[in-house]
Scaffold this motif. Sequence first.
Motif, PDB file in Angstrom:
ATOM      1  N   UNK A  12       0.816  -1.227   0.000  1.00 56.01           N
ATOM      2  CA  UNK A  12       0.000   0.000   0.000  1.00 56.01           C
ATOM      3  C   UNK A  12       0.845   1.270   0.000  1.00 56.01           C
ATOM      4  N   UNK A  13       2.063   1.173  -0.545  1.00 54.86           N
ATOM      5  CA  UNK A  13       2.972   2.326  -0.526  1.00 54.86           C
ATOM      6  C   UNK A  13       2.424   3.523  -1.294  1.00 54.86           C
TER       7      UNK A  13
ATOM      8  N   UNK B 258       2.919   7.670  -0.771  1.00 56.87           N
ATOM      9  CA  UNK B 258       3.456   8.562  -1.805  1.00 56.87           C
ATOM     10  C   UNK B 258       2.441   9.649  -2.166  1.00 56.87           C
ATOM     11  N   UNK B 259       1.166   9.321  -2.135  1.00 59.24           N
ATOM     12  CA  UNK B 259       0.134  10.346  -2.320  1.00 59.24           C
ATOM     13  C   UNK B 259       0.238  11.416  -1.240  1.00 59.24           C
ATOM     14  N   UNK B 260       0.435  10.976   0.010  1.00 55.64           N
ATOM     15  CA  UNK B 260       0.567  11.912   1.128  1.00 55.64           C
ATOM     16  C   UNK B 260       1.790  12.811   0.934  1.00 55.64           C
ATOM     17  N   UNK B 261       2.882  12.221   0.464  1.00 55.07           N
ATOM     18  CA  UNK B 261       4.105  13.004   0.232  1.00 55.07           C
ATOM     19  C   UNK B 261       3.871  14.062  -0.840  1.00 55.07           C
ATOM     20  N   UNK B 262       3.177  13.692  -1.889  1.00 51.68           N
ATOM     21  CA  UNK B 262       2.894  14.662  -2.958  1.00 51.68           C
ATOM     22  C   UNK B 262       2.026  15.793  -2.420  1.00 51.68           C
TER      23      UNK B 262
ATOM     24  N   UNK C 105       7.896  14.795  -9.560  1.00 52.53           N
ATOM     25  CA  UNK C 105       8.134  14.123 -10.840  1.00 52.53           C
ATOM     26  C   UNK C 105       8.869  12.803 -10.646  1.00 52.53           C
ATOM     27  N   UNK C 106       9.771  12.770  -9.671  1.00 52.86           N
ATOM     28  CA  UNK C 106      10.582  11.564  -9.456  1.00 52.86           C
ATOM     29  C   UNK C 106       9.785  10.408  -8.872  1.00 52.86           C
ATOM     30  N   UNK C 107       8.636  10.704  -8.228  1.00 51.12           N
ATOM     31  CA  UNK C 107       7.878   9.619  -7.588  1.00 51.12           C
ATOM     32  C   UNK C 107       6.465   9.445  -8.150  1.00 51.12           C
ATOM     33  N   UNK C 108       6.079  10.257  -9.123  1.00 53.32           N
ATOM     34  CA  UNK C 108       4.667  10.253  -9.516  1.00 53.32           C
ATOM     35  C   UNK C 108       4.194   8.886 -10.005  1.00 53.32           C
ATOM     36  N   UNK C 109       5.078   8.075 -10.566  1.00 51.26           N
ATOM     37  CA  UNK C 109       4.684   6.747 -11.033  1.00 51.26           C
ATOM     38  C   UNK C 109       4.352   5.810  -9.876  1.00 51.26           C
ATOM     39  N   UNK C 110       4.894   6.134  -8.696  1.00 47.59           N
ATOM     40  CA  UNK C 110       4.644   5.270  -7.533  1.00 47.59           C
ATOM     41  C   UNK C 110       3.416   5.716  -6.744  1.00 47.59           C
ATOM     42  N   UNK C 111       2.856   6.840  -7.111  1.00 44.25           N
ATOM     43  CA  UNK C 111       1.641   7.327  -6.453  1.00 44.25           C
ATOM     44  C   UNK C 111       0.417   6.754  -7.164  1.00 44.25           C
ATOM     45  N   UNK C 112      -0.756   7.150  -6.717  1.00 44.94           N
ATOM     46  CA  UNK C 112      -1.980   6.665  -7.355  1.00 44.94           C
ATOM     47  C   UNK C 112      -2.173   7.379  -8.694  1.00 44.94           C
TER      48      UNK C 112
ATOM     49  N   UNK D 273      -0.592  10.893 -11.573  1.00 50.75           N
ATOM     50  CA  UNK D 273       0.234  10.480 -12.708  1.00 50.75           C
ATOM     51  C   UNK D 273       0.021  11.419 -13.888  1.00 50.75           C
ATOM     52  N   UNK D 274       0.437  12.654 -13.662  1.00 49.50           N
ATOM     53  CA  UNK D 274       0.244  13.730 -14.640  1.00 49.50           C
ATOM     54  C   UNK D 274       1.612  14.241 -15.085  1.00 49.50           C
ATOM     55  N   UNK D 275       2.290  13.432 -15.847  1.00 45.52           N
ATOM     56  CA  UNK D 275       3.667  13.721 -16.224  1.00 45.52           C
ATOM     57  C   UNK D 275       3.826  15.097 -16.847  1.00 45.52           C
ATOM     58  N   UNK D 276       2.942  15.448 -17.772  1.00 48.70           N
ATOM     59  CA  UNK D 276       3.062  16.734 -18.473  1.00 48.70           C
ATOM     60  C   UNK D 276       2.862  17.908 -17.513  1.00 48.70           C
ATOM     61  N   UNK D 277       1.973  17.733 -16.519  1.00 41.68           N
ATOM     62  CA  UNK D 277       1.724  18.811 -15.552  1.00 41.68           C
ATOM     63  C   UNK D 277       2.999  19.134 -14.773  1.00 41.68           C
TER      64      UNK D 277
END
Length: 298
Positions: free
Chosen positions: A179-180, A184-188, A226-233, A237-241
């Motif tokens: 459930x990591x 990661x959502x909290x960190x963002x 940007x470095x962790x967005x793939x590990x979040x929900x 996952x808004x790479x362009x943003x």
Amino acid sequence: MKQIVCEVCGSNDLVKEDGCFICQYCGAKYSHEEAKRLIVEVNGKVDVSGSKVTVDNTSFVERSLENARRAKAKEDWEECEKYYNMVEQYEPTNIEAIFYSSYGKARMALVDSDRFKREQKIKVLKNSISVIDDNYDNSPDKYEENKVLIQNINADLLSMMNSSFVMNTVNNGNYTSNDSSYTFDMFIELSLGMIESIEHIIGIITDKKKTIYLWQILRQQYSYIYSIYRRASYKYRQRSRWLDAIANIDNQLYRLDPYYHAPALKSNTNSAKTTILSIAFIIAFTIVVVLYFYLTNL
């Protein structure tokens, strides 16, 4: 003058009534002699001549700050929280105390397997970040002090968000996950809170050259996301943003500093390695299967 506190509850709100000193918080009563004894114990100098006890908390706050910083340096997060709470009690607009009293709680929550407790503690930290700009002193003589403090807060926040944390394993039948992504959502969310507060501070500083370090902090926070967005929900996952935000900050920094050099973005190394290894495994497995059927049919 130094601190005097009620020996029962720790409050310093004492009022003289009918020859006694009464704590307005817990109701404890002290005679004149007992009040003197309390004053002697803390080496304080308190005016007890009138009906109201007046106390200068400066020495107490300074001592608590020293203890809090010492605890933080040792990563004793429980003591860190305790002493910064003491400072905040007497200086409710102290940015350092506002942030680190909550930071200590959030740090402790990372080793707690209860995700909902972690979410609550991190929410408190985000709320603390959101009021940093409200208490920012824009006086010219405070600039250097504020700069060091905000840079330290940013560094410690990034350190926490890059640290290890307890995660729970989830069994999904044919495979196991964890459930990591919740953490990661909290960190963002923390990063976005820091970004918002820094943007507000930039808005009140008139000398824009003095905002360079703040723009750099914005870039560090967006780069972290940007470095962790793939590990979040999928919500984040808004790479362009994230890339667009970083590009806009780089343009602003170029305008403020012609010698600015944009640091390279950290790629999601672990994800990239995992993808490469997965592809290699699939190819190898396919080759083995094909060879097996080929040889068995000879």
